[in-house]
Design an enzyme around this catalytic site. Structure first.
Site, PDB file in Angstrom:
ATOM      1  N   HIS B  84       0.842  -1.195   0.000  1.00  0.00           N
ATOM      2  CA  HIS B  84       0.000   0.000   0.000  1.00  0.00           C
ATOM      3  C   HIS B  84       0.882   1.251   0.000  1.00  0.00           C
ATOM      4  CE1 HIS B  84      -2.928   3.021   1.229  1.00  0.00           C
ATOM      5  NE2 HIS B  84      -2.159   3.309   2.259  1.00  0.00           N
ATOM      6  N   ASP B 113       6.776  21.779 -26.462  1.00  0.00           N
ATOM      7  CA  ASP B 113       6.673  20.437 -25.891  1.00  0.00           C
ATOM      8  C   ASP B 113       7.687  20.359 -24.752  1.00  0.00           C
ATOM      9  OD1 ASP B 113       6.661  17.430 -25.580  1.00  0.00           O
ATOM     10  OD2 ASP B 113       5.328  17.627 -27.291  1.00  0.00           O
ATOM     11  N   TRP B 149       7.089   0.025   3.860  1.00  0.00           N
ATOM     12  CA  TRP B 149       7.519   0.746   2.660  1.00  0.00           C
ATOM     13  C   TRP B 149       8.916   1.323   2.838  1.00  0.00           C
ATOM     14  CZ3 TRP B 149       8.684   5.940   1.383  1.00  0.00           C
ATOM     15  CH2 TRP B 149       8.576   6.846   2.433  1.00  0.00           C
ATOM     16  N   SER B 177      13.025   5.789 -14.222  1.00  0.00           N
ATOM     17  CA  SER B 177      11.942   6.581 -14.798  1.00  0.00           C
ATOM     18  C   SER B 177      11.879   7.959 -14.144  1.00  0.00           C
ATOM     19  CB  SER B 177      10.629   5.826 -14.608  1.00  0.00           C
ATOM     20  OG  SER B 177       9.543   6.692 -14.681  1.00  0.00           O
ATOM     21  N   SER B 178      11.964   7.992 -12.814  1.00  0.00           N
ATOM     22  CA  SER B 178      11.864   9.284 -12.122  1.00  0.00           C
ATOM     23  C   SER B 178      13.009  10.202 -12.487  1.00  0.00           C
ATOM     24  CB  SER B 178      11.915   9.095 -10.613  1.00  0.00           C
ATOM     25  OG  SER B 178      10.786   8.452 -10.170  1.00  0.00           O
ATOM     26  N   HIS B 261      13.403  11.693   3.351  1.00  0.00           N
ATOM     27  CA  HIS B 261      12.811  12.966   3.722  1.00  0.00           C
ATOM     28  C   HIS B 261      12.653  13.910   2.528  1.00  0.00           C
ATOM     29  CE1 HIS B 261      10.992  15.907   6.164  1.00  0.00           C
ATOM     30  NE2 HIS B 261      11.669  16.761   5.432  1.00  0.00           N
ATOM     31  N   GLU B 263      12.140  12.986  -0.307  1.00  0.00           N
ATOM     32  CA  GLU B 263      11.039  12.351  -1.029  1.00  0.00           C
ATOM     33  C   GLU B 263       9.674  12.862  -0.545  1.00  0.00           C
ATOM     34  OE1 GLU B 263      10.612  10.333  -3.536  1.00  0.00           O
ATOM     35  OE2 GLU B 263       8.525   9.760  -3.181  1.00  0.00           O
ATOM     36  N   TYR B 265       9.015  15.723   0.484  1.00  0.00           N
ATOM     37  CA  TYR B 265       8.817  17.048  -0.110  1.00  0.00           C
ATOM     38  C   TYR B 265       8.613  16.963  -1.612  1.00  0.00           C
ATOM     39  CZ  TYR B 265       9.099  19.204   4.268  1.00  0.00           C
ATOM     40  OH  TYR B 265       8.769  19.553   5.534  1.00  0.00           O
ATOM     41  N   HIS B 310      15.346  12.734  11.785  1.00  0.00           N
ATOM     42  CA  HIS B 310      14.178  12.829  12.672  1.00  0.00           C
ATOM     43  C   HIS B 310      13.292  11.592  12.554  1.00  0.00           C
ATOM     44  CE1 HIS B 310      12.099  15.282   9.255  1.00  0.00           C
ATOM     45  NE2 HIS B 310      11.757  14.039   9.147  1.00  0.00           N
ATOM     46  N   HIS B 311      13.571  10.754  11.578  1.00  0.00           N
ATOM     47  CA  HIS B 311      12.852   9.483  11.496  1.00  0.00           C
ATOM     48  C   HIS B 311      13.528   8.413  12.347  1.00  0.00           C
ATOM     49  CE1 HIS B 311      10.219  10.761   8.186  1.00  0.00           C
ATOM     50  NE2 HIS B 311      11.254  11.502   7.823  1.00  0.00           N
ATOM     51  N   THR B 336       7.529  26.725   5.911  1.00  0.00           N
ATOM     52  CA  THR B 336       6.193  26.154   5.719  1.00  0.00           C
ATOM     53  C   THR B 336       5.138  27.130   6.225  1.00  0.00           C
ATOM     54  OG1 THR B 336       7.212  24.020   6.140  1.00  0.00           O
ATOM     55  CG2 THR B 336       4.830  24.063   6.030  1.00  0.00           C
ATOM     56  N   LYS B 339       4.437  29.891   3.846  1.00  0.00           N
ATOM     57  CA  LYS B 339       3.530  29.513   2.752  1.00  0.00           C
ATOM     58  C   LYS B 339       2.083  29.566   3.196  1.00  0.00           C
ATOM     59  CE  LYS B 339       6.113  27.034  -0.403  1.00  0.00           C
ATOM     60  NZ  LYS B 339       5.419  27.333  -1.577  1.00  0.00           N
ATOM     61  N   ARG B 458       1.956   1.000  15.151  1.00  0.00           N
ATOM     62  CA  ARG B 458       1.562   0.880  13.749  1.00  0.00           C
ATOM     63  C   ARG B 458       1.972  -0.480  13.215  1.00  0.00           C
ATOM     64  NH1 ARG B 458       6.071   4.660  10.621  1.00  0.00           N
ATOM     65  NH2 ARG B 458       4.919   3.959   8.793  1.00  0.00           N
TER      66      ARG B 458
HETATM   67  C1  HEM Z   1       6.222  20.848   9.133  1.00  0.00           C
HETATM   68  C2  HEM Z   1       6.832  19.933   8.508  1.00  0.00           C
HETATM   69  C3  HEM Z   1       7.059  18.504   8.981  1.00  0.00           C
HETATM   70  C4  HEM Z   1       7.677  18.060  10.110  1.00  0.00           C
HETATM   71  C5  HEM Z   1       8.261  18.899  11.207  1.00  0.00           C
HETATM   72  C6  HEM Z   1       7.663  16.617  10.065  1.00  0.00           C
HETATM   73  C7  HEM Z   1       8.220  15.775  11.016  1.00  0.00           C
HETATM   74  C8  HEM Z   1       8.178  14.405  10.978  1.00  0.00           C
HETATM   75  C9  HEM Z   1       8.815  13.536  11.929  1.00  0.00           C
HETATM   76  C10 HEM Z   1       9.638  13.992  13.111  1.00  0.00           C
HETATM   77  C11 HEM Z   1       8.556  12.251  11.560  1.00  0.00           C
HETATM   78  C12 HEM Z   1       9.054  10.976  12.234  1.00  0.00           C
HETATM   79  C13 HEM Z   1       8.083  10.447  13.190  1.00  0.00           C
HETATM   80  C14 HEM Z   1       8.456   9.101  13.689  1.00  0.00           C
HETATM   81  O1  HEM Z   1       8.653   8.164  12.891  1.00  0.00           O
HETATM   82  O2  HEM Z   1       8.537   8.960  14.929  1.00  0.00           O
HETATM   83  C15 HEM Z   1       7.742  12.311  10.383  1.00  0.00           C
HETATM   84  C16 HEM Z   1       7.277  11.193   9.716  1.00  0.00           C
HETATM   85  C17 HEM Z   1       6.735  11.269   8.447  1.00  0.00           C
HETATM   86  N1  HEM Z   1       6.428  12.396   7.731  1.00  0.00           N
HETATM   87 FE1  HEM Z   1       6.635  14.303   8.384  1.00  0.00          FE
HETATM   88  N2  HEM Z   1       7.038  16.207   8.936  1.00  0.00           N
HETATM   89  C18 HEM Z   1       6.659  17.338   8.243  1.00  0.00           C
HETATM   90  C19 HEM Z   1       6.020  17.376   7.030  1.00  0.00           C
HETATM   91  C20 HEM Z   1       5.762  16.292   6.256  1.00  0.00           C
HETATM   92  C21 HEM Z   1       5.295  16.341   4.892  1.00  0.00           C
HETATM   93  C22 HEM Z   1       5.004  17.605   4.115  1.00  0.00           C
HETATM   94  C23 HEM Z   1       5.179  15.060   4.470  1.00  0.00           C
HETATM   95  C24 HEM Z   1       4.741  14.493   3.143  1.00  0.00           C
HETATM   96  C25 HEM Z   1       4.079  15.070   2.247  1.00  0.00           C
HETATM   97  C26 HEM Z   1       5.567  14.203   5.554  1.00  0.00           C
HETATM   98  C27 HEM Z   1       5.570  12.827   5.495  1.00  0.00           C
HETATM   99  C28 HEM Z   1       5.975  12.012   6.499  1.00  0.00           C
HETATM  100  C29 HEM Z   1       5.972  10.589   6.413  1.00  0.00           C
HETATM  101  C30 HEM Z   1       5.557   9.750   5.186  1.00  0.00           C
HETATM  102  C31 HEM Z   1       6.433  10.112   7.638  1.00  0.00           C
HETATM  103  C32 HEM Z   1       6.500   8.676   8.112  1.00  0.00           C
HETATM  104  C33 HEM Z   1       7.491   7.823   7.493  1.00  0.00           C
HETATM  105  C34 HEM Z   1       7.389   6.437   8.055  1.00  0.00           C
HETATM  106  O3  HEM Z   1       7.960   6.169   9.121  1.00  0.00           O
HETATM  107  O4  HEM Z   1       6.743   5.598   7.426  1.00  0.00           O
HETATM  108  N3  HEM Z   1       5.909  14.978   6.631  1.00  0.00           N
HETATM  109  N4  HEM Z   1       7.527  13.638  10.037  1.00  0.00           N
HETATM  110 CU   LIG Z   2      10.974  13.486   7.384  1.00  0.00          CU
END
Ligand code: HEM
Ligand SMILES: [Cu+2]
Lengths: 300, 534
Positions: B84, B113, B149, B177-178, B261, B263, B265, B310-311, B336, B339, B458
């Site tokens: 997913h 084009d 994922w 491709s990307s 990360h 990605e 964005y 931060h992940h 952010t 914006k 999760r």
């Molecule tokens: C204000 C901006 C943002 C901050 C401060 C932020 C911060 C964080 C942090 C600290 C985590 C890790 C959490 C953890 O695993 O314990 C996280 C996870 C995640 N964030 Fe954000 N984030 C922001 C914006 C975004 C945006 C714009 C997206 C995507 C469009 C995004 C997508 C994700 C995803 C996909 C994960 C989880 C990844 C995973 O473990 O599967 N975040 N974010």
């Molecule tokens: Cu991140």
């Protein structure tokens, strides 16, 4: 940009319909799918010949595609379809492609840096994560890593390749080849065809010699030093970096060889020869990667 | 909307220019070099993948509807969460935005084009193959990828199912491709702008894509490197991610998130661009703070390279690293915030109307901000020790991705669909689509915050009884959101088949930009000679 309206400059050329991209797709997919199937079937222990045929088919089709697509482009270019703006598109495209390659190698250099400065010292008991030494209390950190934490799983190499022998020779060869390539370029710009051919030929030969030494070095490593892919992280990073670099030298040599043939056929003019320049950019890029590699893999 | 300016499809299809007659049937699509055709292909592909990925989410939510195991085995559950995520990220959001870029960037900058039209075709056609390979792993012995994922080693190396090899090469193909797609877009934007269109006159959507393309070229090769090392660990005995040989499994996470990360964005910046086009159009005011929008986008992109860990707060990083990544992450909230401030200020005292694109955009601003704020909570390292790997994280990223990226795509589709098809979509149905999606997604994802704060992990197929009520609400919301997308499909098909009012050249009275200076539907070839922009 007002020259775009100028009637003697052609409009931006947009080819209408082309069979090459879809052939390229099938070729690349077949090649990659074939390799994946080969590895997969050896992993699950069901050897079969089909995957290698798929792979070979993909490879053959790739060669055909490259030949066909590039011939097509060369023809278009020679019939004057390409405007200066299109030339710039090719330049930008090639430049960004090289940037993507830079990032590919950057990841691998990052691995080397991380392993050498962080994770191995940690495994040896130093620093913030020194507790990981509890896993293998007998392990002491050192580099090049001859004794891995678990020598039974990953027996380390008995020695590593010394920097100031073949690797240094290869450095000299590659740097020289960058010079000879530049000489060839200058010759082309002055329309001195024979000189250009000669210098380009020298460059290709230097590339081949480099690769020959590399093969020799790999044999040395495998047969005498027990330095292999599975001899722990030293072997892993060593072969990863030098291997991908070697693959790029191979591609670069082929590119230059093709350019050489085209020079001999009378292609290119003293002003317009982007194909030459693209191959040259690539070659210089490969050269720079080698200098970093020589420094960080062999010397320090 | 003025019907007299409308132009029917018939008139446009007659080749009045010097162009060749256009082939029809399958070869039109296989051999095409036309940015509009390729854009449509990307969008259709992404739509198909949306329903495949959505079907997987359906299974996940059905299983989690009640505590206990009801429908699927835990092993299969893990494959569903993994696939997913992979499909939604790489198969839906990314191709949809590339499709939008293909359609709109040349129209918005006045180019004939894309810069490299043949490579464009190549970039697209790799995708269906890559995803067929990825999906085929589900039917292999040992099942498909089951490691999430993020495919952390050693789950994805030592303990991985044999099909992982196909997963790896599938990722290689999508990466190829990307990268080619991104090179094409960046080259188009840098080299194909109409005379007079300076960088600082470019529409925001073009700006955000320029920066996104840069991010793609910078990080997709790193992902390729990561899966290559996995492949070598699996098949060739290397020990990159194995501490027994001197490597480190945590190294995998660093490499993955250095890609990962940026990605996220990559998935949101084009959506920023879309709403920055739409909000001014329906507020009938120019975008507030154009320059600061450009700079904010660029700073987000640059910062996105230095926040990856931060992940990984709970993986055991040295304290300095925890601090560095905590503060750098918090810094991202500033651009952010700029914006969000600009979007709100654009709406402030505007004469607003709320057609479907605007509804989705306003919801984007509000709900994306909720996701941004939960992100800010997660960025506090000590707090993240509590939240990490709980449903709170799931709530966070779904709030930024569903009402963020996905709503951005839907807003874009409604906004530009009249230009693509030459017909207006069914506005009342589109509003219904919006409201059902809005309710559905909030029902689905809001309770996840509470679940996470209460400690529900999760990626599990079963859970403790105290989580039952919220999970049931979440599942009901998910079914509502999922089925509503069939309505979206219906609306889009109706519009594409010409069931609707013919669209005028500029269907939105406040809309600005070169794309509205050509007829609707856009003829196959536009701007053969560049327009003059002043
Ligand atoms: C204000 C901006 C943002 C901050 C401060 C932020 C911060 C964080 C942090 C600290 C985590 C890790 C959490 C953890 O695993 O314990 C996280 C996870 C995640 N964030 Fe954000 N984030 C922001 C914006 C975004 C945006 C714009 C997206 C995507 C469009 C995004 C997508 C994700 C995803 C996909 C994960 C989880 C990844 C995973 O473990 O599967 N975040 N974010
Ligand atoms: Cu991140």
């Amino acid at each position: 940009m007002s020259q775009v309206h100028n009637s003697n400059v052609p409009n931006y050329y947009v080819p209408h319909q082309s069979k090459w991209p879809i052939i390229a797709t099938v070729a690349v997919v077949a090649f990659i799918y074939g390799i994946a199937s080969m590895l997969y079937s050896s992993k699950i222990g069901e050897a079969s010949a089909t995957p290698s045929w798929i792979m070979l088919f993909g490879l053959g089709l790739t060669v055909y595609m490259l030949y066909g697509w590039f011939s097509n482009v060369v023809q278009e270019s020679q019939s004057g379809l390409y405007s200066p703006q299109l030339d710039k598109s090719f330049r930008l495209g090639m430049a960004w492609f090289i940037f993507s390659e830079v990032m590919f190698f950057a990841a691998f250099f990052g691995v080397l840096l991380y392993v050498r400065t962080l994770s191995i010292p940690w495994l040896g008991g130093e620093g913030a994560k020194g507790v990981s030494n509890l896993l293998w209390p007998n392990f002491t950190a050192h580099w090049p890593l001859l004794n891995t934490p678990d020598p039974e799983l990953f027996p380390g190499p008995s020695a590593t390749i010394p920097a100031w022998q073949i690797p240094f020779l290869n450095t000299v060869i590659l740097v020289t080849s960058s010079f000879t390539l530049t000489l060839a370029h200058h010759a082309l710009k002055k329309d001195e065809r024979n000189k250009c051919t000669l210098w380009l030929l020298t460059t290709v030969i230097l590339g081949i010699i480099f690769l020959g030494f590399q093969v020799f070095e790999y044999q040395e490593a495998y047969n005498h030093l027990q330095l292999t892919l599975s001899s722990g992280i030293y072997g892993s990073t060593f072969f990863l970096l030098t291997g991908f670099h070697g693959a790029h030298v191979t591609i670069g040599t082929i590119m230059l060889a093709v350019i050489l043939v085209r020079i001999m056929k009378g292609h290119f003019s003293k002003q317009k020869h982007f194909g030459f320049e693209a191959a040259a950019w690539y070659w210089h890029f490969v050269d720079v990667v080698w200098l970093l590699l020589f420094t960080f893999v062999y010397v320090i | 909307m003025n019907e007299t300016t409308s132009i029917s499809t018939k008139e446009v299809d007659t080749p009045t220019t010097e162009h060749h007659a256009h082939p029809t049937g399958i070869s039109r699509w296989l051999y095409t070099t036309n940015h509009k055709d390729i854009g449509s292909l990307y969008l259709i592909f992404s739509f198909v993948m949306l329903f495949i990925g959505g079907g997987m989410a359906f299974m996940i939510r059905a299983e989690l509807f009640q505590p206990g195991l009801q429908f699927i085995e835990p092993e299969f559950f893990n494959q569903m969460t993994t696939m997913h995520g992979l499909i939604m990220v790489f198969g839906v959001v990314m191709p949809a935005f590339v499709g939008l870029a293909n359609w709109m960037v040349p129209l918005m900058i006045g180019a004939p084009d894309m810069a490299l039209p043949r490579m464009n075709n190549w970039s697209f056609w790799i995708m269906p193959f890559a995803f067929s390979i990825l999906l085929s792993t589900l039917f292999m012995e040992g099942g498909g990828p089951n490691f999430g994922w993020t495919f952390y080693a050693p789950l994805s190396t030592t303990y991985a199912p044999p099909s992982t090899t196909f997963f790896i090469f599938g990722v290689h193909l999508m990466g190829l491709s990307s990268i080619m797609g991104a090179i094409n877009i960046i080259t188009t934007i840098l080299n194909m702008r109409a005379p007079g269109m300076t960088l600082m006159k470019m529409p925001m959507f073009v700006w955000t894509w320029l920066i996104t393309a840069f991010l793609l070229i910078a990080v997709m090769p790193v992902l390729a490197g990561a899966v290559t090392m996995m492949l070598m660990d699996i098949h060739f005995g290397t020990s990159f991610f194995n501490a027994a040989g001197g490597g480190d499994p945590v190294l995998f996470q660093h490499i993955f998130w250095f890609f990962g990360h940026p990605e996220v964005y990559i998935m949101i910046l084009p959506a920023f661009g879309v709403v920055s086009q739409i909000i001014p159009a329906f507020a009938r005011k120019p975008l507030f703070g154009y320059k600061s929008m450009v700079y904010a986008t660029a700073s987000i992109a640059i910062l996105s390279f230095i926040v990856w860990a931060h992940h990984m707060f709970t993986v055991g990083l040295p304290a300095v690293a925890e601090l560095f990544f905590m503060y750098s992450t918090m810094l991202i909230a500033i651009p952010t915030g700029v914006k969000v401030f600009n979007w709100v200020s654009t709406m402030f005292r505007g004469s607003m109307t709320f057609e479907a694109p605007m509804l989705f955009s306003v919801a984007f601003v509000v709900l994306f901000t909720i996701g941004g704020l939960s992100g800010l909570m997660l960025s506090i390292a000590p707090a993240d020790f509590q939240y990490h790997d709980t449903y709170f994280v799931v709530a966070h990223f779904h709030y930024v991705l569903v009402p963020g990226a996905i709503f951005g795509i839907m807003a874009a589709v409604y906004y530009w669909m009249p230009k693509w098809s030459g017909f207006m979509y069914n506005e009342p149905l589109a509003k219904l689509h919006f409201w059902l999606s809005f309710i559905g997604l909030n029902l689905t994802f809001f309770p996840m915050h509470f679940l996470g704060l209460a400690g529900m992990p999760r990626r599990i197929p079963d859970y403790a009884l105290q989580f039952a009520d919220f999970n049931m609400i979440t599942s009901v919301g998910a079914f509502l959101f999922g089925t509503t997308q069939l309505l979206f499909l219906y609306i889009v098909i109706q519009c594409a088949r010409g069931k609707g009012e013919p669209a005028p050249q500029r269907p939105w009275e406040g809309a600005e930009g070169l794309e509205w200076s050509i007829p609707s539907p856009a003829p196959l070839h536009t701007f053969d000679t560049p327009p003059k922009v002043d």
